[in-house]
Write a protein that holds these residues in place. Structure first.
Motif, PDB file in Angstrom:
ATOM      1  N   ILE B 370      47.673 -46.754  32.127  1.00  0.00           N
ATOM      2  CA  ILE B 370      46.566 -47.029  31.201  1.00  0.00           C
ATOM      3  C   ILE B 370      45.230 -46.928  31.940  1.00  0.00           C
ATOM      4  O   ILE B 370      44.232 -46.435  31.391  1.00  0.00           O
ATOM      5  N   ALA B 371      45.204 -47.375  33.184  1.00  0.00           N
ATOM      6  CA  ALA B 371      43.954 -47.343  33.968  1.00  0.00           C
ATOM      7  C   ALA B 371      43.394 -45.920  34.028  1.00  0.00           C
ATOM      8  O   ALA B 371      42.178 -45.722  33.901  1.00  0.00           O
ATOM      9  N   PHE B 372      44.271 -44.945  34.193  1.00  0.00           N
ATOM     10  CA  PHE B 372      43.779 -43.561  34.298  1.00  0.00           C
ATOM     11  C   PHE B 372      43.255 -43.055  32.954  1.00  0.00           C
ATOM     12  O   PHE B 372      42.245 -42.354  32.902  1.00  0.00           O
ATOM     13  N   ASP B 373      43.923 -43.428  31.875  1.00  0.00           N
ATOM     14  CA  ASP B 373      43.398 -43.061  30.556  1.00  0.00           C
ATOM     15  C   ASP B 373      42.045 -43.714  30.316  1.00  0.00           C
ATOM     16  O   ASP B 373      41.109 -43.083  29.818  1.00  0.00           O
ATOM     17  N   LEU B 374      41.947 -44.988  30.683  1.00  0.00           N
ATOM     18  CA  LEU B 374      40.681 -45.701  30.457  1.00  0.00           C
ATOM     19  C   LEU B 374      39.559 -45.123  31.311  1.00  0.00           C
ATOM     20  O   LEU B 374      38.426 -44.968  30.855  1.00  0.00           O
ATOM     21  N   ALA B 375      39.875 -44.820  32.565  1.00  0.00           N
ATOM     22  CA  ALA B 375      38.846 -44.282  33.457  1.00  0.00           C
ATOM     23  C   ALA B 375      38.319 -42.960  32.906  1.00  0.00           C
ATOM     24  O   ALA B 375      37.110 -42.717  32.882  1.00  0.00           O
ATOM     25  N   ASP B 376      39.226 -42.113  32.426  1.00  0.00           N
ATOM     26  CA  ASP B 376      38.793 -40.830  31.876  1.00  0.00           C
ATOM     27  C   ASP B 376      38.056 -41.017  30.553  1.00  0.00           C
ATOM     28  O   ASP B 376      37.050 -40.361  30.283  1.00  0.00           O
ATOM     29  N   ARG B 377      38.564 -41.900  29.734  1.00  0.00           N
ATOM     30  CA  ARG B 377      37.939 -42.128  28.423  1.00  0.00           C
ATOM     31  C   ARG B 377      36.542 -42.729  28.616  1.00  0.00           C
ATOM     32  O   ARG B 377      35.579 -42.287  27.993  1.00  0.00           O
ATOM     33  N   LEU B 378      36.449 -43.704  29.508  1.00  0.00           N
ATOM     34  CA  LEU B 378      35.172 -44.432  29.671  1.00  0.00           C
ATOM     35  C   LEU B 378      34.276 -43.817  30.751  1.00  0.00           C
ATOM     36  O   LEU B 378      33.141 -44.255  30.939  1.00  0.00           O
ATOM     37  N   GLN B 379      34.791 -42.853  31.479  1.00  0.00           N
ATOM     38  CA  GLN B 379      34.022 -42.196  32.556  1.00  0.00           C
ATOM     39  C   GLN B 379      33.451 -43.227  33.514  1.00  0.00           C
ATOM     40  O   GLN B 379      32.244 -43.280  33.774  1.00  0.00           O
TER      41      GLN B 379
END
Ligand SMILES: Cc1ncc(C[n+]2csc(CCOP(=O)(O)OP(=O)(O)O)c2C)c(N)n1
Ligand code: SF4
Ligand SMILES: [Mg+2]
Lengths: 350, 614
Positions: B370-379
């Protein structure tokens, strides 16, 4: 403020192999001091890239913090740029390059950015054999913070405020040679012809290419007693060989010149053609290069030119055996092993 | 010898192994814990080790508990396996009165300080090894296996289970199977011949494990990163984070080699320091590859400037912080949750970061993905807040799972066609009004979408400016993005009945291990417990709601200053009276007993006001 340049194009501007003129390689109008050496470096970069016909969007401009690190905004507007953190451009470039090895990484740093706060990262990016062009705009001072002496200043050098550098200088070319850079050169921002041809060779070189560019700071280090002033450098500069860059397409067609020259074939087939000035000049021997540099210094001369090149060295990705597809283009199918594999991994924890 | 059979401790006991670092005891002890798991009985195992590499004492504590209370129990053990003669006298103090001591009596040991009613069982392990093995290295190694064999007899562990375990463990190294089983038998037979086996303290087969696995959290993080599609890693060694990278590298070697070319679909750089480690990760994130670095407290301090860059320049990156106690010369091999504030507000200027708090290895896996999805989503940077206890100890947990339909959320990244479709691209144009602006990657489009990445001195079109209005505009958008983040991060897990309970708990991360046991202890005192487990920062709307419904909540955390409590009060504008800190910061894993004691004390000292301040 940045100023947009006029989009007006002279109809007779020469176009390169991909249909672009040098104006397509320009950046926004510089906000550096008028006469700053860094602006000449930008101009040379624009010419080198235009003449090489590199698609500008295939270049990534990397920098740290400083006047020199701001400069990438003033060339290659069609390239992405990253004005990162003071002294840390090498690590950021490493990551960028690992993610996408298909771009050309053109990095600009200052002597403060590289020889002081970033010395560790400088050393390690060389050791890592990253395929990149690393330029240092060396003015002997910290321009952006108003003229403090940099570690590249000679012992005894005085800045405008009258401070004297009490310790020995760090010679970044000597360090780069010792650390295994496969392309090491020194240029003077005021010598456009030499700088453009060495830049072109550095860009075509596959491996870590380092160019220390003496680039006077007109505001803080151009006074009469400075050893980085335009006058001083012009009077004390000397070169071992005049280099010319011969791109792949010109090799067959061009007339062979007369005189004492020596060709070095780069990875992509282009040539660096070196016309010897000094009798004992050679470019394939690190130790010899260090000796040449030091011998000139002893004579109060600044040696410029291509010091060393090894066109056949494995770069990071060859050592690492990275996939041919850039890593940032891989997706689930290549990256995610899936639930079936995970089930058997779970089995190992029971 | 007669054995005390009075206190029945079937499937509910603690056994402590006292060993010497570097003698190979770790794998034998691990085998012991796994054998109990394979008999269907809940078990946990904790290493307590000093930071020295070799020669000093280390302890391994296994808790067997069929109710599933698997945090560190605390207090003296029921069984002590004392194999370190240097720490022998001291180790005896860790044994309960009436407990069982197993030790090597090849040499005379001083038993004067032995607790009352101890059943002391001596086995001449060194002598047996001297007789059976010629290679001095094997003599040392098999000592450990011999005591595991003896324990099997004493604790009634099925020998067949151990045999299968050994064969599984040495799959591919078949030569090692027979000598290991032989060593197990030596211990097993000795115990059977000389002692009245089994002890009252013993195991009995159950079926309570089902699909669960026994694994450490760092493995969960590493696998989560492999599954989430990480391709670039920069790192610098520091306990207890190092094994995240080591595991990541070893899974990549197995799972990430391109079958056609034999080349690597990943790149891992051991950097010169933590500054470079995160610089590498951020450079890769800037270029659109998933990347991370893992570290612990001192590394976080060094990464702080770059975390600010990630926040302001809006570049995805994941940082795994495997927290440990104090500074480098403190207790680097002890656990803590003491980087909460340092990570939430890391760096210069107005920065706030997204934090995720896994409670178990399964969640290490899931929250990493989830951290990687969030990092990409939230930049932006996302920090996974694990700790030494979670990262390096084995925990019983649900198996890792991956939905093969799942796709990576790479966020708003414009491709060439999308760029062609828009009139003018501006990097910091908040088109969707969620604070997240579409980004572009180098090399995408020949003459559109390029921009110059820098800190905050730029306007919505990424053009350099120092105008105050533009700065404020940007900071307000970043605040908007942060509100978006609060709605995207995993929700807090709330356990409550219709009525507010007598005791309300707020906790996060590894403190979760004690909650069931704490609840059970309070239930014996006729006190009800409800709870909220925080899984992320920024806090979602459910967090203030839970707190506001109650007069007072106890915030359990493993640090001295009540950092999560401060963060809650500060971010949610709460009255300090609404939250009472329950703190443990001795570097050891949290115990239910200590939490109950502290809460009980707090309740008697300051009875909760009815209708008190909020
Ligand atoms: C961590 C950190 N420390 C200090 C600074 C302040 N600073 C900005 S540029 C600079 C020196 C730049 O000198 P140089 O790299 O030689 O570049 P020049 O301006 O001379 O081209 C310093 C010290 C900073 N930006 N970040
Ligand atoms: S201060 Fe010096 S280095 Fe900076 S822009 Fe002016 S002349 Fe160039
Ligand atoms: Mg400078």
């Amino acid at each position: 403020m940045s100023y947009a340049k006029s989009k007006f194009r002279h109809p007779n501007l020469e176009v390169n192999d991909i249909g672009l003129t040098y104006r397509d390689y320009e950046g926004v109008v510089s906000t550096l001091c008028a006469g700053c050496g860094h602006d000449s470096i930008s101009a040379s970069i624009i010419h080198a890239c235009a003449e090489l016909s590199i698609p500008p969007h295939k270049i990534a401009k990397m920098s740290g913090i400083g006047c020199s690190s701001k400069a990438p905004n003033y060339f290659l507007n069609r390239s992405h740029g990253f004005n990162s953190v003071h002294g840390r451009m090498p690590s950021v470039t490493t990551g960028a390059n690992l993610a996408n090895k298909d771009l050309c990484y053109l990095a600009m740093s200052g002597d403060g950015d590289t020889a002081s706060i970033g010395l560790g990262q400088f050393a390690h990016v060389i050791r890592r054999r990253l395929d990149m062009v690393y330029l240092v705009a060396n003015n002997g001072v910290y321009g952006l913070t108003k003229g403090q002496l940099a570690a590249t200043s000679d012992k005894g050098a005085k800045n405008k405020a009258g401070e004297i550098s009490p310790f020995n200088e760090i010679d970044l070319c000597v360090m780069a040679l010792q650390l295994g850079a496969s392309f090491v050169a020194r240029c003077f921002s005021g010598d456009r012809k030499q700088l453009v041809s060495i830049l072109k060779a550095a860009i075509c070189h596959q491996g870590f290419a380092f160019i220390d560019i003496i680039s006077p700071c007109v505001t803080f280090n151009n006074q009469a007693n400075s050893k980085r002033s335009y006058d001083y450098v012009q009077q004390h500069v000397s070169t071992g060989a005049v280099s010319d860059f011969v791109p792949v397409k010109d090799e067959i067609s061009c007339d062979l010149p007369s005189g004492n020259y020596h060709d070095i074939c780069l990875h992509d087939g282009s040539l660096i053609r070196l016309y010897k000035v000094a009798k004992d000049y050679r470019s394939d021997d690190k130790l010899h290069a260090v000796n040449m540099i030091e011998a000139h210094k002893a004579k109060q001369q600044i040696l410029t030119g291509l010091f060393y090149v090894n066109p056949a060295i494995d770069t990071y990705h060859e050592v690492n055996q990275t996939s041919d597809t850039p890593l940032n283009q891989l997706r689930e199918d290549a990256l995610c092993p899936g639930q079936r594999v995970l089930k058997s991994i779970n089995g190992s924890f029971r | 010898m007669t054995i005390n059979k009075k206190n029945e401790l079937t499937n509910d006991f603690v056994i402590r192994f006292a060993n010497t670092n570097g003698t190979g005891s770790a794998s034998a002890n691990h085998m012991f814990a796994k054998a109990i798991m394979r008999m269907g009985i809940p078990v946990s195992a904790k290493n307590i080790f000093p930071s020295n590499i070799q020669g000093s004492p280390t302890w391994y504590e296994v808790r067997v508990n069929e109710q599933g209370f698997l945090s560190s129990r605390g207090g003296p053990a029921d069984v002590l396996v004392a194999m370190n003669s240097q720490s022998f006298a001291r180790d005896l103090g860790d044994l309960k009165a009436g407990g069982t001591l197993l030790y090597d009596n090849s040499r005379q040991q001083d038993l004067t300080s032995i607790p009352e009613n101890t059943t002391a069982l001596g086995i001449p392990i060194a002598e047996i090894c001297l007789k059976e093995y010629h290679d001095p290295r094997l003599r040392q190694l098999f000592k450990n296996v011999i005591y595991v064999g003896a324990l099997a007899a004493l604790l009634d562990i099925e020998f067949e289970v151990l045999k299968i375990l050994v064969s599984d463990q040495f799959k591919g190294k078949e030569k090692l199977i027979t000598p290991n089983i032989f060593a197990l038998e030596l211990g097993y037979q000795y115990a059977h011949t000389h002692f009245d086996c089994p002890l009252a303290t013993r195991v009995e087969r159950r079926d309570l494990i089902k699909e669960q696995i026994l694994v450490d959290g760092n493995t969960g993080c590493a696998l989560g990163a492999v599954y989430a599609g990480v391709t670039v890693v920069g790192w610098y060694p520091i306990t207890p984070s190092t094994s995240v990278i080591e595991k990541f590298a070893s899974y990549c070697q197995r799972l990430r080699i391109d079958p056609a070319t034999g080349k690597k679909n990943y790149a891992i750089v051991q950097a010169e320091d933590e500054l470079a480690a995160i610089g590498i990760a951020i450079g890769a994130g800037w270029n659109g590859a998933r990347s991370f670095t893992a570290t612990s407290g001192p590394g976080v301090s060094l990464m702080s400037e770059f975390l600010g860059l990630s926040y302001f320049a809006e570049i995805p990156v994941v940082l795994m912080n495997i927290q440990r106690a104090g500074p480098s010369t403190g207790m680097p091999t002890r656990t803590q949750q003491s980087d909460i504030i340092a990570c939430a507000y890391a760096s210069h200027g107005d920065t706030k970061h997204v934090l995720l708090f896994p409670k178990c290895p399964t969640e290490c896996f899931e929250l990493t993905a989830i951290a990687f999805d969030l990092a990409d989503r939230l930049q932006t940077a996302v920090i996974l807040m694990s700790d030494l206890d979670l990262g390096m100890n084995d925990h019983l947990c649900e198996p890792f799972q991956w939905d093969d339909e799942r796709q990576y959320d790479l966020g708003k990244v414009l491709n060439e066609a999308e760029l062609d479709a828009i009139e003018q691209y501006g990097r910091y144009q908040d088109i969707d009004k969620d604070g997240i602006c579409p980004r572009t990657l180098a090399g995408t489009h020949p003459n559109k979408g390029a921009f110059f990445t820098r800190g905050t001195s730029r306007n919505r079109n990424a053009v350099y400016t120092e105008r105050s209005e533009d700065y404020v505009d940007n900071m307000q958008r970043l605040a908007r993005k942060y509100r978006t983040a609060a709605a995207l991060v995993p929700e807090a897990q709330i356990r409550q009945q219709h009525q507010v309970a007598d005791i309300s708990l707020i906790f996060f991360g590894t403190s979760a291990q004690v909650i069931d046991e704490v609840t059970a202890i309070f239930a014996e005192q006729n006190l009800t417990v409800d709870s909220m487990r925080i899984r992320a920062f920024p806090f979602g709307a459910e967090v203030p709601k839970f707190i506001e419904q109650r007069n007072n909540c106890f915030v359990i955390e493993q640090n001295r200053d009540g950092q999560m409590r401060s963060l809650l009060i500060n971010e949610l504008n709460l009255s300090p009276h609404s939250l009472t800190a329950i703190l443990n910061y001795d570097g050891l894993p949290l115990t239910a007993r200590s939490v109950v004691r502290m809460i009980s004390d707090a309740r008697t000292v300051a009875p909760i006001r009815q209708g008190g301040q909020r």
